[in-house]
Design a protein around this motif. Structure first.
Motif, mmCIF file in Angstrom:
data_model
loop_
_atom_site.group_PDB
_atom_site.id
_atom_site.type_symbol
_atom_site.label_atom_id
_atom_site.label_comp_id
_atom_site.label_asym_id
_atom_site.label_seq_id
_atom_site.Cartn_x
_atom_site.Cartn_y
_atom_site.Cartn_z
ATOM 1 N N PRO A 152 -25.961 -35.159 71.499
ATOM 2 C CA PRO A 152 -26.633 -34.395 70.629
ATOM 3 C C PRO A 152 -25.574 -33.679 69.798
ATOM 4 C CG PRO A 152 -26.271 -33.130 72.625
ATOM 5 C CD PRO A 152 -25.809 -34.645 72.915
ATOM 6 N N GLY A 153 -26.023 -32.924 68.567
ATOM 7 C CA GLY A 153 -25.363 -32.216 67.730
ATOM 8 C C GLY A 153 -24.625 -30.971 68.617
ATOM 9 N N GLU A 184 -19.192 -24.744 65.148
ATOM 10 C CA GLU A 184 -19.050 -25.422 63.901
ATOM 11 C C GLU A 184 -18.245 -26.998 64.142
ATOM 12 O OE1 GLU A 184 -16.553 -23.379 61.123
ATOM 13 O OE2 GLU A 184 -17.940 -22.123 60.630
ATOM 14 N N GLY A 185 -18.224 -27.935 63.568
ATOM 15 C CA GLY A 185 -17.830 -29.212 63.985
ATOM 16 C C GLY A 185 -18.900 -30.404 64.130
ATOM 17 N N ALA A 186 -18.394 -31.199 64.618
ATOM 18 C CA ALA A 186 -19.131 -32.503 64.946
ATOM 19 C C ALA A 186 -18.833 -32.983 66.316
ATOM 20 C CB ALA A 186 -19.008 -33.709 63.817
ATOM 21 N N GLY A 206 -14.924 -31.939 70.097
ATOM 22 C CA GLY A 206 -15.409 -31.456 68.836
ATOM 23 C C GLY A 206 -16.709 -30.185 68.916
ATOM 24 N N CYS A 207 -17.277 -30.402 69.886
ATOM 25 C CA CYS A 207 -18.240 -29.201 69.842
ATOM 26 C C CYS A 207 -17.792 -28.068 70.958
ATOM 27 C CB CYS A 207 -19.586 -29.842 70.709
ATOM 28 S SG CYS A 207 -20.445 -30.733 69.185
ATOM 29 N N PHE A 266 -8.804 -33.138 66.985
ATOM 30 C CA PHE A 266 -10.158 -32.514 66.807
ATOM 31 C C PHE A 266 -9.921 -31.201 66.708
ATOM 32 C CE2 PHE A 266 -10.972 -36.858 68.094
ATOM 33 C CZ PHE A 266 -11.302 -37.363 67.210
ATOM 34 N N ARG A 267 -9.293 -30.451 67.670
ATOM 35 C CA ARG A 267 -9.070 -29.129 67.770
ATOM 36 C C ARG A 267 -7.642 -28.760 68.098
ATOM 37 N NH1 ARG A 267 -13.153 -25.959 65.632
ATOM 38 N NH2 ARG A 267 -15.010 -27.016 66.118
#
Length: 333
Positions: free
Chosen positions: A227-228, A234-236, A255-256, A314-315
């Motif tokens: 899922p998103g 924010e982010g992917a 990312g999430c 990514f973070r």
């Protein structure tokens, strides 16, 4: 889909911190003490961590760099509150020992390293002085720039991911299977964590921001159910690690900044951990917040362990004071 099991405590008096039902507790890292043999687990500064492994009984192993820059593997056992070094041994350490995700078993730890001719190094928990290379049956591990990755056992063989080249390999009894994930239409493939299934493996690929299902015959399909990010994040999606517990799949998504859970066989994933706003040493499951969850494991009792605080691009590391390992109470998945 996700339920809490029977209430209970993990560890005993004088052991590592315990997580009650419905709570998540920091058990390793977040301190300022140099990582070394005998250091209090919650006082340790994990600095640069490259992998997390958890055994059936909850024995935790992290691959990290010590203060002197040497890569090693440190273990936190269920009845302990200090870390124990498995490697390096301080004498004649092999310079090519740069560890990835450890695979913790009942008596040994398998560690993917930069040895180009072995799947992993095997280290005995009771006698860690010697490391034994575990070679594939046909000796065909390719030369690579970055061959450390993750390990999983299942279907009669040992699965391993390779970052460069972007492949997943299964070494079984008499055969070796190599699958080129970059050939599946995503040139940014960066396979990292994986979990064995009854008929193959699930691979987390933060480069392609997807999960791959690799069958025992080498067939690759993309799981389309990632899922998103949850509302307010924010982010992917960037799935970095996966773990299996029975028919449940648990996914660390840096990312999430969330850990997902869902059926191994496919279907929707739902947030399990990380959607809250608390960063205390112990927090209710629904309140915990992550900086960058990049490792996830589950022990035989359904306790979930999460390595948090290393961004993999990514973070950023600036989001966390120090990487830490969290542990839930029993029966979470």
């Amino acid at each position: 889909m996700i339920g809490l099991g029977a209430c209970g405590l993990f560890g005993g008096d004088g052991g590592r911190p315990s997580a009650d039902e419905g709570e998540v507790t920091r058990i390793l890292g977040g301190g300022e003490a140099e990582l070394a043999d005998g250091v209090d687990a919650r006082s340790a500064d994990l600095a640069d961590v490259t992998g997390l492994g958890v055994g059936p009984d909850g024995t935790v192993a992290v691959a990290a760099e010590a203060g002197d820059g040497e890569a090693g593997v440190w273990v936190l056992e269920p009845d302990a509150d200090t870390v124990r070094v498995l490697a390096p041994d301080g004498e004649g350490t092999d310079a090519s020992f740069s560890a990835g995700d450890p695979l913790v078993r009942a008596d040994t730890v398998l560690v993917p390293t930069v040895h180009t001719r072995a799947l992993a190094d095997e280290i005995a928990l009771a006698d860690p002085a010697a490391r034994t290379p575990v070679a594939p049956t046909d000796g065909s591990v390719p030369d690579a720039e970055q061959v450390f990755g993750s390990l999983a056992e299942g279907d009669g063989g040992l699965w391993r991911t390779y970052r460069t080249p972007a492949t997943v390999r299964r070494a079984g009894a008499g055969d070796t299977l190599t699958v080129d994930l970059a050939a599946e239409g995503c040139a940014q493939s960066m396979p990292h964590g994986l979990a064995a299934t009854d008929d193959g493996a699930i691979v987390a690929d933060p480069g392609c921001r997807t999960l791959w299902a690799v069958a025992a015959d080498g067939t690759v399909t993309e799981r389309g159910d990632l899922p998103g990010c949850p509302d307010g994040v924010e982010g992917a999606p960037a799935p970095v690690d996966v773990a299996r517990h029975g028919d449940m799949l648990v996914v660390a998504d840096t990312g999430c900044r969330v850990v997902w859970a869902g059926p191994v066989a496919g279907g929707p994933l739902e947030p399990l951990l990380g959607t809250g706003d608390a960063d205390a040493d112990t927090a209710p499951v629904e309140d915990l917040r992550f900086d960058a969850p990049v490792g996830v494991e589950v022990d035989d009792d359904g306790r979930v362990y999460v390595l948090d605080g290393v961004g993999l691009g990514f973070r950023g590391r600036s989001l966390a004071d120090s990487p830490v390992v969290w542990m839930t109470g029993p029966g979470l998945v």
